[in-house]
Design a protein around this motif. Structure first.
Motif, PDB file in Angstrom:
ATOM      1  N   PRO A 138       0.818  -1.218   0.000  1.00  0.00           N
ATOM      2  CA  PRO A 138       0.000   0.000   0.000  1.00  0.00           C
ATOM      3  C   PRO A 138       0.851   1.268   0.000  1.00  0.00           C
ATOM      4  CG  PRO A 138      -0.805  -1.583   1.616  1.00  0.00           C
ATOM      5  CD  PRO A 138       0.506  -2.093   1.132  1.00  0.00           C
ATOM      6  N   GLY A 139       0.377   2.257  -0.756  1.00  0.00           N
ATOM      7  CA  GLY A 139       1.060   3.546  -0.790  1.00  0.00           C
ATOM      8  C   GLY A 139       2.204   3.631  -1.773  1.00  0.00           C
ATOM      9  N   THR A 140       2.562   2.522  -2.406  1.00  0.00           N
ATOM     10  CA  THR A 140       3.674   2.520  -3.357  1.00  0.00           C
ATOM     11  C   THR A 140       3.215   3.089  -4.704  1.00  0.00           C
ATOM     12  OG1 THR A 140       4.683   0.593  -2.322  1.00  0.00           O
ATOM     13  CG2 THR A 140       5.364   1.093  -4.571  1.00  0.00           C
ATOM     14  N   VAL A 141       3.988   4.044  -5.203  1.00  0.00           N
ATOM     15  CA  VAL A 141       3.703   4.619  -6.520  1.00  0.00           C
ATOM     16  C   VAL A 141       4.300   3.716  -7.583  1.00  0.00           C
ATOM     17  CG1 VAL A 141       4.061   6.586  -8.060  1.00  0.00           C
ATOM     18  CG2 VAL A 141       3.655   6.967  -5.609  1.00  0.00           C
ATOM     19  N   LEU A 142       3.473   3.285  -8.555  1.00  0.00           N
ATOM     20  CA  LEU A 142       3.954   2.414  -9.626  1.00  0.00           C
ATOM     21  C   LEU A 142       4.295   3.234 -10.853  1.00  0.00           C
ATOM     22  CD1 LEU A 142       1.405  -0.562  -9.392  1.00  0.00           C
ATOM     23  CD2 LEU A 142       3.505  -0.155  -8.090  1.00  0.00           C
ATOM     24  N   ASN A 143       5.541   3.137 -11.281  1.00  0.00           N
ATOM     25  CA  ASN A 143       5.980   3.775 -12.512  1.00  0.00           C
ATOM     26  C   ASN A 143       5.838   2.746 -13.629  1.00  0.00           C
ATOM     27  OD1 ASN A 143       7.412   6.488 -11.604  1.00  0.00           O
ATOM     28  ND2 ASN A 143       7.941   4.904 -10.102  1.00  0.00           N
ATOM     29  N   VAL A 144       4.802   2.901 -14.448  1.00  0.00           N
ATOM     30  CA  VAL A 144       4.445   1.920 -15.476  1.00  0.00           C
ATOM     31  C   VAL A 144       5.212   2.231 -16.753  1.00  0.00           C
ATOM     32  CG1 VAL A 144       2.557   0.937 -16.811  1.00  0.00           C
ATOM     33  CG2 VAL A 144       2.171   1.672 -14.446  1.00  0.00           C
ATOM     34  N   VAL A 145       6.010   1.251 -17.256  1.00  0.00           N
ATOM     35  CA  VAL A 145       6.843   1.507 -18.434  1.00  0.00           C
ATOM     36  C   VAL A 145       6.858   0.317 -19.377  1.00  0.00           C
ATOM     37  CG1 VAL A 145       8.384   3.030 -17.100  1.00  0.00           C
ATOM     38  CG2 VAL A 145       8.972   0.621 -17.414  1.00  0.00           C
ATOM     39  N   SER A 146       7.238   0.634 -20.612  1.00  0.00           N
ATOM     40  CA  SER A 146       7.501  -0.396 -21.622  1.00  0.00           C
ATOM     41  C   SER A 146       8.725   0.028 -22.411  1.00  0.00           C
ATOM     42  CB  SER A 146       6.310  -0.571 -22.563  1.00  0.00           C
ATOM     43  OG  SER A 146       6.682  -1.367 -23.678  1.00  0.00           O
ATOM     44  N   SER A 147       9.820  -0.678 -22.183  1.00  0.00           N
ATOM     45  CA  SER A 147      11.053  -0.372 -22.918  1.00  0.00           C
ATOM     46  C   SER A 147      10.870  -0.642 -24.407  1.00  0.00           C
ATOM     47  CB  SER A 147      12.208  -1.211 -22.364  1.00  0.00           C
ATOM     48  OG  SER A 147      12.444  -0.908 -21.003  1.00  0.00           O
ATOM     49  N   THR A 148      10.105  -1.666 -24.745  1.00  0.00           N
ATOM     50  CA  THR A 148       9.859  -2.008 -26.147  1.00  0.00           C
ATOM     51  C   THR A 148       9.132  -0.871 -26.861  1.00  0.00           C
ATOM     52  OG1 THR A 148       9.779  -4.351 -25.622  1.00  0.00           O
ATOM     53  CG2 THR A 148       8.760  -3.660 -27.702  1.00  0.00           C
ATOM     54  N   ARG A 149       8.086  -0.334 -26.239  1.00  0.00           N
ATOM     55  CA  ARG A 149       7.352   0.777 -26.847  1.00  0.00           C
ATOM     56  C   ARG A 149       8.247   2.000 -27.009  1.00  0.00           C
ATOM     57  NH1 ARG A 149       1.841   0.365 -23.161  1.00  0.00           N
ATOM     58  NH2 ARG A 149       0.877  -1.409 -24.267  1.00  0.00           N
ATOM     59  N   ASN A 150       9.081   2.255 -26.025  1.00  0.00           N
ATOM     60  CA  ASN A 150       9.968   3.415 -26.121  1.00  0.00           C
ATOM     61  C   ASN A 150      10.924   3.281 -27.290  1.00  0.00           C
ATOM     62  OD1 ASN A 150      10.995   5.939 -24.592  1.00  0.00           O
ATOM     63  ND2 ASN A 150      12.864   4.760 -24.929  1.00  0.00           N
ATOM     64  N   ARG A 151      11.479   2.076 -27.464  1.00  0.00           N
ATOM     65  CA  ARG A 151      12.417   1.864 -28.560  1.00  0.00           C
ATOM     66  C   ARG A 151      11.696   2.006 -29.911  1.00  0.00           C
ATOM     67  NH1 ARG A 151      17.626  -0.116 -29.095  1.00  0.00           N
ATOM     68  NH2 ARG A 151      17.726   0.790 -26.990  1.00  0.00           N
ATOM     69  N   LYS A 152      10.516   1.425 -30.036  1.00  0.00           N
ATOM     70  CA  LYS A 152       9.760   1.530 -31.288  1.00  0.00           C
ATOM     71  C   LYS A 152       9.372   2.973 -31.575  1.00  0.00           C
ATOM     72  CE  LYS A 152       7.725  -3.115 -31.315  1.00  0.00           C
ATOM     73  NZ  LYS A 152       6.457  -3.890 -31.233  1.00  0.00           N
ATOM     74  N   ALA A 153       9.017   3.718 -30.525  1.00  0.00           N
ATOM     75  CA  ALA A 153       8.630   5.111 -30.710  1.00  0.00           C
ATOM     76  C   ALA A 153       9.801   5.937 -31.199  1.00  0.00           C
ATOM     77  CB  ALA A 153       8.095   5.671 -29.405  1.00  0.00           C
ATOM     78  N   LEU A 154      10.960   5.693 -30.646  1.00  0.00           N
ATOM     79  CA  LEU A 154      12.152   6.435 -31.071  1.00  0.00           C
ATOM     80  C   LEU A 154      12.531   6.089 -32.510  1.00  0.00           C
ATOM     81  CD1 LEU A 154      14.357   6.155 -27.843  1.00  0.00           C
ATOM     82  CD2 LEU A 154      13.176   8.191 -28.694  1.00  0.00           C
ATOM     83  N   GLU A 155      12.443   4.825 -32.834  1.00  0.00           N
ATOM     84  CA  GLU A 155      12.811   4.401 -34.187  1.00  0.00           C
ATOM     85  C   GLU A 155      11.795   4.869 -35.232  1.00  0.00           C
ATOM     86  OE1 GLU A 155      13.113   0.202 -33.752  1.00  0.00           O
ATOM     87  OE2 GLU A 155      15.150   0.263 -32.906  1.00  0.00           O
ATOM     88  N   GLY A 156      10.513   4.951 -34.821  1.00  0.00           N
ATOM     89  CA  GLY A 156       9.481   5.347 -35.776  1.00  0.00           C
ATOM     90  C   GLY A 156       9.043   6.780 -35.653  1.00  0.00           C
ATOM     91  N   GLY A 157       9.618   7.513 -34.691  1.00  0.00           N
ATOM     92  CA  GLY A 157       9.237   8.907 -34.515  1.00  0.00           C
ATOM     93  C   GLY A 157       7.794   9.073 -34.074  1.00  0.00           C
ATOM     94  N   LYS A 158       7.293   8.162 -33.222  1.00  0.00           N
ATOM     95  CA  LYS A 158       5.897   8.189 -32.784  1.00  0.00           C
ATOM     96  C   LYS A 158       5.814   8.816 -31.394  1.00  0.00           C
ATOM     97  CE  LYS A 158       4.937   4.008 -35.451  1.00  0.00           C
ATOM     98  NZ  LYS A 158       4.469   2.597 -35.400  1.00  0.00           N
ATOM     99  N   LYS A 159       5.370  10.079 -31.344  1.00  0.00           N
ATOM    100  CA  LYS A 159       5.360  10.843 -30.104  1.00  0.00           C
ATOM    101  C   LYS A 159       4.392  10.264 -29.072  1.00  0.00           C
ATOM    102  CE  LYS A 159       4.876  15.532 -28.324  1.00  0.00           C
ATOM    103  NZ  LYS A 159       4.575  16.955 -28.662  1.00  0.00           N
TER     104      LYS A 159
END
Length: 420
Positions: A174-195
């Motif tokens: 309880p009380g823990t802040v979850l930082n939700v991430v996807s490294s795969t999406r970040n890499r694809k976004a950078l490669e495809g220029g998808k903001k």
């Protein structure tokens, strides 16, 4: 101010000599005192995306990524003024080298821990919840920060499943802040220029959170530095106080035992001396001093009877004194004074001799002040050389040495703190 390696190493030796369990704290002090770059460590079970996360956060493919267990040692990289560490998984075998690396990264070197848990795994297991509890308690105490990163969310079916996973974890911690991430999406976004995909990856938000956390590292380090110094200093003080108390008790015991022995010995000497004096005064003519003639070799003479009487009185006195001495551990001679004739290696024989035949010798030994003082002095000397007294003296000596070592540790710690 940076501390020279010579000062630090000597201080560590001095402190560890009395507080061997403080090795990890001293290692942590070394990092804090020398003001190295802030350290961010990813920790979590293997194959939960730790290495991929670091690569996306740093924008560099520095850390090896694989479907199999790849990180089995402490991988690291310095980038943009931050020291990044990729620790072996929490499921490293206990007692192995990678387990040691994981411990080092999580506890000795980290300023910020990124606790990574793969969303596809659902709830945390018991080892993860236990570690989070430990990290939380450590954060309360040292101000070191832990950020919970829920990774690989792209592998979930939809947002509803993500919501269920987040809810389940929230109930566990309880009380823990979850930082939700996807490294795969970040890499694809950078490669495809998808903001939009870049924002949805959560990496940008995590970077912002991490940046704020890094801003708090200097104050957290200052707090932890003072805390660790104070803890070790207080333990040294407590240890030294306990040692001094133990030494004082031992000294008091030594003094009281010595006083009891001297008083008891004096009382025994006076008692047997009084008995001898009364016996001698009750005798008539001094037959013992008259030598026997050749014709008396096999006859019972008055001289022989008196000499036997004197010897019996002497033996009884010695037996009484020997009983007192034995009760205080004064029996055999010190090893350095022993002879090959074992029957002669007793304190009684060394001080009193084997026999007494004449009144004057018995009177001189037991009734005259000089004789009593000699017995008091010599028996006391052998008492101080007895095994028990030597053992006690050695205990006091060792405690004194331990106190000096504790004082040295305190001084070394003070010198190290003054240069921090």
């Amino acid at each position: 101010m940076a501390v020279s390696s010579e000062i630090r190493e000597q201080a560590a030796r001095d402190v560890l000599a009395v507080l061997p369990d403080r090795a990890n704290d001293l290692a942590r002090l070394h990092i804090l005192v020398n003001g190295d770059e802030p350290v961010v460590t990813v920790i979590g079970k293997y194959n939960h995306g730790k290495s991929s996360l670091l690569n996306e956060l740093t924008g560099r493919d520095t850390f090896a990524v694989s479907d199999k267990r790849e990180t089995v040692s402490l991988a690291h990289s310095v980038h943009l003024g931050v020291h990044w560490l990729d620790a072996p998984g929490l499921d490293a075998d206990v007692g192995t080298e990678d387990d040691r690396h994981a411990l080092q990264a999580a506890w000795l070197r980290s300023d910020i821990r990124l606790f990574v848990h793969a969303a596809k795994e659902g709830e945390l297991d018991t080892k993860e919840t236990a570690l989070l509890a430990e990290l939380s308690a450590d954060g309360e105490r040292t101000k070191r920060q832990t950020l919970f990163v829920l990774s690989q969310v792209d592998q979930l079916a939809d947002d509803h499943e993500l919501e269920n996973v987040c809810k389940a974890i929230g109930e566990q911690v309880p009380g823990t802040v979850l930082n939700v991430v996807s490294s795969t999406r970040n890499r694809k976004a950078l490669e495809g220029g998808k903001k939009l995909l870049l924002e949805k990856s959560g990496i940008l938000a995590l970077r912002a959170t991490l940046h704020s956390a890094l801003d708090r590292v200097p104050s957290a380090r200052a707090h932890e530095l003072a805390l660790v110094f104070n803890d070790i200093r207080e333990e040294c003080r407590t240890l030294r106080a306990a040692q001094e108390k133990s030494r004082d008790v031992l000294r008091e015991t030594q003094q009281q035992q010595g006083l009891d022995f001297r008083r008891g010995l004096q009382a025994v000497i006076e008692k047997v001396g009084g008995d001898i004096d009364a016996m001698l005064n009750a005798l008539g003519a001094d037959h013992a001093s008259i030598p026997d003639s050749a014709k008396d070799a096999y006859a019972i003479t008055a001289g022989k009877v008196e000499r036997a009487h004197i010897q019996i009185a002497y033996s009884r006195a010695c037996i009484e004194m020997d009983g007192f001495l034995a009760g205080h551990g004064v029996v055999g001679l010190p090893s350095e004074q022993e002879t090959k004739a074992r029957s002669l290696n007793s304190v009684m024989i060394a001080v009193m001799g084997v026999s007494v035949k004449f009144r004057k010798d018995l009177r001189k030994m037991f009734c005259e002040a000089s004789g009593r003082e000699r017995m008091q002095r010599e028996f006391t000397q052998y008492y101080e050389l007895s095994d028990d007294r030597r053992a006690l003296a050695k205990q006091i000596e060792e405690m004194e040495a331990a106190i000096v070592a504790a004082q040295r540790a305190s001084a070394a710690l003070h010198a190290l703190e003054a240069r921090a």
